[in-house]
Motif scaffolding. Structure first.
Motif, PDB file in Angstrom:
ATOM      1  N   CYS A 754      -3.763  15.613  -1.489  1.00  0.00           N
ATOM      2  CA  CYS A 754      -2.991  16.639  -2.192  1.00  0.00           C
ATOM      3  C   CYS A 754      -1.494  16.454  -1.966  1.00  0.00           C
ATOM      4  N   GLU A 758       1.308  15.615  -4.837  1.00  0.00           N
ATOM      5  CA  GLU A 758       2.490  16.453  -5.018  1.00  0.00           C
ATOM      6  C   GLU A 758       3.762  15.597  -5.011  1.00  0.00           C
ATOM      7  N   LYS A 762       6.404  15.130  -8.168  1.00  0.00           N
ATOM      8  CA  LYS A 762       7.835  15.404  -8.016  1.00  0.00           C
ATOM      9  C   LYS A 762       8.660  14.196  -8.445  1.00  0.00           C
TER      10      LYS A 762
END
Length: 823
Positions: A754, A758, A762
Motif C-alpha cells: 500500500c 501511494e 504521488k
C-alpha cells in the motif's frame, strides 16, 4: 496471502480458485509418467554452450517471422513481383538495374499502394515484400539473399515506404467489417489475416534489418539507422510512438474484438521496435554508467554482463536410484565407505518431490566443475582420503574476470543496512539511538568501529535510491525545488504514452503468455493464438499432422520468447529512467498474477522444454527459398535438428527468471508469494539445466526465500545453500541463511504494497497530471473582481432561475451569529 487485484483489472489466472490454485501449479499424474519416460532416455546433462544476448542470430530471427504454413506464399510474392516488373521493365532483372532505376520502380510501387481496390493493393504489397525478402529467385546462396534484402530494405525506407505501410496498417486495424466477420467465424485461419500479415512482415523486415548494424555499413546507412530509430521512438504517429499502436493491437486481440490479428508477428514487431528505440542490454549498462557519472556516484564494482558470461555451470543433481540404494544400505546398518553424493539430489528426495525421477542421471564428477556450487558433500569417514587427492588443474587465464577471493561478485551494502546495524548496536551498548546518523560512533566498542568501516567500504548507492530521495524532496517542497526538468528519453516518451492504459497492456501480455505456455491446457474461453498458423484446410495425412504439430509448438515458443524479452526490456529501461516507473509496471504484473504464472511455466520437465526440437531446418527462411526442398518424412521430422538445445527456449527461461527476480527483489510480500506457491522445489528442478546464467537467477530466487523456508529445509539443502554462497552476490549483514531478519514480520506485508502504491500515485500525479498545479495558482482576494467574473451557465438556466432562488437562497436560513462565534 491475499492477492491484490484492482476492481478494474482482469486477472489472467482467475480461472483457478484459491483452493485449487496450488493444484494448478502441479501437473497431473499422466504428465509425471510421460516426463519420467522422456527423462530416462537422457542419462547425462551436458554443459550448454549458450551465449545470452539481446537476440538470436540475424538469420534465426528472420526465420521465426514465418510459420511453416506460410511457405507457399513465398512463391506467391515472387509471382506478383515478376508479373508487375516485366510489365514495366522489359528484358532485365532487378539486380541489373541501376540505383536510379530501382528508385524509380519503388516510387511506382509506392504510388500503386494508394489505389482503392483492395486486391490490387495487396498484390503491390506482396511485390514490396518480395523486395524486402531479397529477390531470392535471382540469388544462388543464402548470403546473397541477405545482402539484397539489406540493400532493398534501406532503399524502401529511403523512399518512404514505411510511412505508407503505417497508414495501411491503421486502416486494417480500424476495419470493423473484417473484425466483425472474424468474430462470427467458428474457425479462423491464415486467410483471415492475409493483408495484416503481409504489412507486418514488411515492417518487421525493415525494423530488424535496419536495427542490426553491420561492419561494412556506409555513413548514409548509419545516418538512416539513427533517423529511423528517432522516428520510431518519437510521438510522430497520431501523437504517439509506433510501439503504442502495436500495444493497441495486442489489447484489441485479447478483448476478442479482433481475433484474426496475427499475434506472433505483432509481438515480434513490438519487441524489436522496443529493442531498437530503447536499446539492448549493453546499451542499458552504458546508460547506467553515464547516469551514475552524472549523479556523482562511484562507478559500478564490476561489469555484470562479463561476470555472468565467465561463470561456469554447476553440476546437476544425481539420479534418484543412487539415493534409494544408499538409504537401503543405511537401513541394513552398513558403515562401508560410500561414494560422494550430490546433495541436491538429497534435497529433492527429502522434499518428496514428485519429479524425483526426472532426468535420471549417473554422472561422473567433472574436474571442470570443481568450483561449482552443487557438489558432493564430504563424508567425515572419507575426509582423510579426500585430502590426499591432488588438486585439480587450474584453468588457463584466458579472459577470466579477476574475482575477489574466489567470489564472482563484489559485496554490496545499502545505507539502510548501515543504519540498521548502528541502531541495533547503539540499543545494545548505549541504550538509545541517533536516528539516521551513521557517523557518530561514540560509546561503541572497537569491533563495532571496524564493522562500520568495513560496511562503508562496500557501501553501494543505487540510482534508484537517489531518485527516491529526489522525489521525496519534490513532494515535500514543491515551491522551493521548482519544476522538475524531465529529459525526453525514448523510455520517458513510451511510459507517458503507456500510462493511461498500462494495466490493460500488462494483462494482455500475460494472457498471451498464459495461452502460449506449454503447461497450459486448452479451455473453451481462452484466446486463440493460432489464428496465423492454422491453414484453411486441416491436414489429412500423418506427415502433414506432424508438420503442423511442430509448427504450432514452434509458434507458441516464439510468442513466449517475444513476450518475455519485451517485458524484461521494459522493466530494465523503466527502472533506469525512474524507479517509480519500474515499480508501477512491476506492481501491475504482480496484481495480474505474474508470479504464479511464471512458476506454472517452470512446473514442467524443463530439460525437455529446453532441448525441444520444434523446428524443420529445410523450411526455415532463407534456406527454403534458395535450396531445393528435400523430401520430408516422418522420421526426419521426428529426429529434428542436431542442436544441443533450443536457443529461444533457454532464452525465454532466463528472461522469465530475470523478470521474477526483478519484481520480487527487496519485496517481502512478494517473496512470501514465492513461498506460498511452493516455488522452492520448482526452482530447484531448474538447476538441472547446466547453464551458468540460468542457475544464477534460480539461486537468487532461492536465496531471498530461504529465511522463510525454515531450519529443516536449510539443513536438508546444504549444497543448494553452498551454491548460493558461491555464485550469488553477498550483502554483508544479510543473514539470509539463518532466518533472523527483522524485516520478515508478516504483519508488514500489506502495508508495504500500500505504501509503495501511494508513492507511485504521488509520483504519477506530480509528474504527469497537468491539473495538479491548480493548487498553487494565485487566489483573487478582491471582492469586486470576483463578483465581476463572468460565469458560464447552462442555456436552460433562466427557465428554472426562480425555483433555484427559492430553493437555494430564500428557503435557507442563515445564522450569522454562528459565523461570529466560529471566529
Amino acid at each position: 496471502m491475499q492477492q491484490h487485484t484492482g476492481d478494474d483489472m482482469e486477472v489472467p489466472l482467475l480461472n483457478d480458485t484459491n483452493s485449487n490454485r496450488q493444484k494448478s501449479l502441479a501437473p497431473d499424474r499422466d504428465e509425471f509418467s510421460i516426463q519420467q519416460k522422456d527423462s530416462e532416455g537422457s542419462m547425462e546433462s551436458p554443459n550448454l554452450e549458450f551465449e545470452y544476448g539481446d537476440t538470436d542470430s540475424f538469420t534465426a530471427e528472420l526465420s521465426e517471422l514465418y510459420s511453416y504454413t506460410e511457405e507457399p506464399e513465398f512463391s506467391l510474392n515472387r509471382d506478383y513481383f515478376e508479373e508487375d516488373f516485366k510489365n514495366h521493365v522489359k528484358g532485365r532483372r532487378w539486380m541489373q538495374l541501376s540505383m536510379q532505376e530501382q528508385r524509380a520502380y519503388v516510387m511506382r510501387l509506392l504510388d500503386a499502394l494508394e489505389v482503392t481496390d483492395r486486391d490490387k493493393r495487396l498484390k503491390v504489397a506482396r511485390a514490396i515484400l518480395y523486395l524486402a525478402q531479397g529477390v531470392f529467385d535471382e540469388c544462388d546462396t543464402e548470403t546473397d539473399v541477405l545482402y539484397w534484402s539489406r540493400h532493398n530494405v534501406f532503399l524502401l525506407y529511403d523512399m518512404g515506404i514505411f510511412n505508407a505501410l503505417l497508414e495501411l496498417l491503421s486502416m486494417e486495424i480500424d476495419n470493423n467489417q473484417a473484425c466483425s466477420s472474424a468474430v462470427r467465424k467458428p474457425a479462423i485461419s491464415l486467410a483471415d489475416s492475409t493483408e495484416l500479415r503481409v504489412l507486418l512482415s514488411i515492417m518487421y523486415l525493415m525494423v530488424e534489418t535496419i536495427r542490426v548494424e553491420m561492419e561494412g555499413d556506409r555513413p548514409e546507412r548509419k545516418a538512416a539507422r539513427q533517423a529511423f530509430k528517432t522516428e520510431l521512438g518519437s510521438p510522430l504517429y497520431n501523437g504517439e510512438p509506433f510501439t503504442l499502436l502495436l500495444f493497441t493491437m495486442v489489447t484489441k486481440f485479447c478483448s476478442m474484438n479482433a481475433p484474426h490479428f496475427p499475434m506472433k508477428k505483432v509481438l515480434l514487431l513490438l519487441w524489436k521496435t522496443a529493442l531498437f528505440t530503447l536499446g539492448g542490454f549493453e546499451e542499458v549498462l552504458e546508460m547506467k554508467v553515464r547516469t551514475r557519472e552524472q549523479l556523482n556516484l562511484p562507478p559500478l564494482p564490476e561489469d555484470s554482463i562479463k561476470v555472468v558470461r565467465n561463470m561456469r555451470a554447476a553440476s546437476p543433481p544425481a539420479s534418484a536410484m543412487e539415493l534409494i540404494e544408499q538409504q537401503q544400505q543405511q537401513k541394513r546398518g552398513r558403515r562401508s565407505r560410500r561414494p560422494l553424493v550430490k546433495q541436491d539430489s538429497l534435497d529433492t528426495y527429502n522434499e518428496r518431490d514428485p519429479f524425483k525421477n526426472d532426468d535420471a542421471r549417473d554422472e561422473e564428477d567433472d574436474p571442470d566443475d570443481v568450483d561449482s556450487g552443487i557438489e558432493g558433500e564430504v563424508d567425515p569417514l572419507d575426509r582423510d582420503v579426500i585430502i590426499q587427492l591432488p588438486p585439480p588443474p587450474l584453468p588457463p587465464p584466458t579472459e577470466r574476470v579477476s574475482f575477489p577471493k574466489g567470489l564472482p561478485w563484489a559485496p554490496k551494502v545499502r545505507e539502510k543496512d548501515i543504519e540498521h546495524f548502528l541502531e541495533t548496536s547503539r540499543n545494545k551498548f548505549i541504550g538509545f539511538t541517533l536516528g539516521n546518523d551513521t557517523e557518530t560512533l561514540v560509546g561503541l566498542p572497537r569491533p563495532i568501529h571496524e564493522s562500520v568501516k568495513t560496511l562503508k567500504l562496500h557501501k553501494y548507492v543505487s540510482i534508484a535510491e537517489v531518485q527516491i530521495k529526489r522525489e521525496d524532496e519534490l513532494q515535500q517542497c514543491p515551491m522551493t525545488m521548482g519544476e522538475e526538468e524531465v529529459e525526453e528519453t525514448p523510455a520517458e516518451v513510451l511510459y507517458l504514452g503507456m500510462l493511461p492504459s498500462l494495466s490493460q497492456y500488462v494483462i494482455a501480455l500475460l494472457k498471451l503468455l498464459l495461452a502460449a505456455a506449454p503447461t497450459s491446457k486448452a479451455k473453451t474461453d481462452s484466446i486463440n493464438i493460432l489464428a496465423d498458423v492454422l491453414p484453411e484446410e486441416m491436414p489429412i495425412t500423418v506427415l502433414q499432422s506432424m508438420k503442423l504439430g511442430i509448427d504450432v509448438n514452434r509458434h507458441k515458443e516464439i510468442i513466449v520468447k517475444a513476450i518475455s524479452a519485451l517485458l524484461l526490456l521494459l522493466l530494465k529501461h523503466f527502472k533506469l529512467n525512474h524507479i517509480y516507473q519500474f515499480e508501477y509496471v512491476a506492481q501491475h504484473l504482480v496484481f495480474a498474477n505474474c508470479i504464479p504464472l511464471i512458476l506454472k511455466f517452470f512446473n514442467q520437465n524443463i530439460m525437455s522444454y529446453i532441448s525441444a526440437k520444434n523446428s524443420i531446418c529445410a523450411l526455415d527462411f532463407p534456406h527454403c527459398v534458395v535450396h531445393e526442398m528435400p523430401e520430408l518424412t516422418a522420421e526426419s521430422l521426428e529426429a529434428g535438428d542436431y542442436n544441443q538445445f533450443c536457443w529461444r527456449n533457454l532464452f525465454s527461461c532466463i528472461n522469465l527468471l530475470r523478470i521474477l527476480n526483478k519484481i520480487t527483489k527487496w519485496k517481502h510480500s512478494r517473496t512470501m508469494m514465492l513461498v506460498v506457491f511452493k516455488s522452492a522445489p520448482i526452482l530447484k528442478r531448474a538447476l538441472k539445466v547446466k547453464q551458468a546464467m540460468m542457475q544464477l537467477y534460480v539461486l537468487k530466487l532461492l536465496k531471498i526465500q530461504t529465511k522463510y523456508l525454515g531450519r529443516q529445509w536449510r539443513k536438508s539443502n546444504m549444497k543448494t545453500m553452498s551454491a548460493i554462497y558461491q555464485k550469488v552476490r553477498h550483502r554483508l549483514n544479510d543473514d539470509w541463511a539463518y532466518g533472523n531478519d527483522i524485516d520478515a514480520r508478516p504483519w508488514d506485508f500489506q502495508a508495504e504494497e500500500c505504501a509503495l502504491r501511494e508513492s507511485i500515485e504521488k509520483f504519477n500525479t506530480r509528474r504527469y497530471d497537468k491539473n495538479q498545479n491548480s493548487l498553487f495558482t494565485p487566489v483573487d482576494n478582491c471582492l469586486q473582481s470576483v463578483l465581476g467574473q463572468r460565469v458560464d451557465l447552462p442555456e436552460d438556466f433562466h427557465y428554472s432561475y426562480e425555483m433555484w432562488l427559492e430553493r437555494e437562497v430564500f428557503s435557507q436560513s442563515i445564522k450569522w451569529e454562528g459565523l461570529l462565534q466560529a471566529q
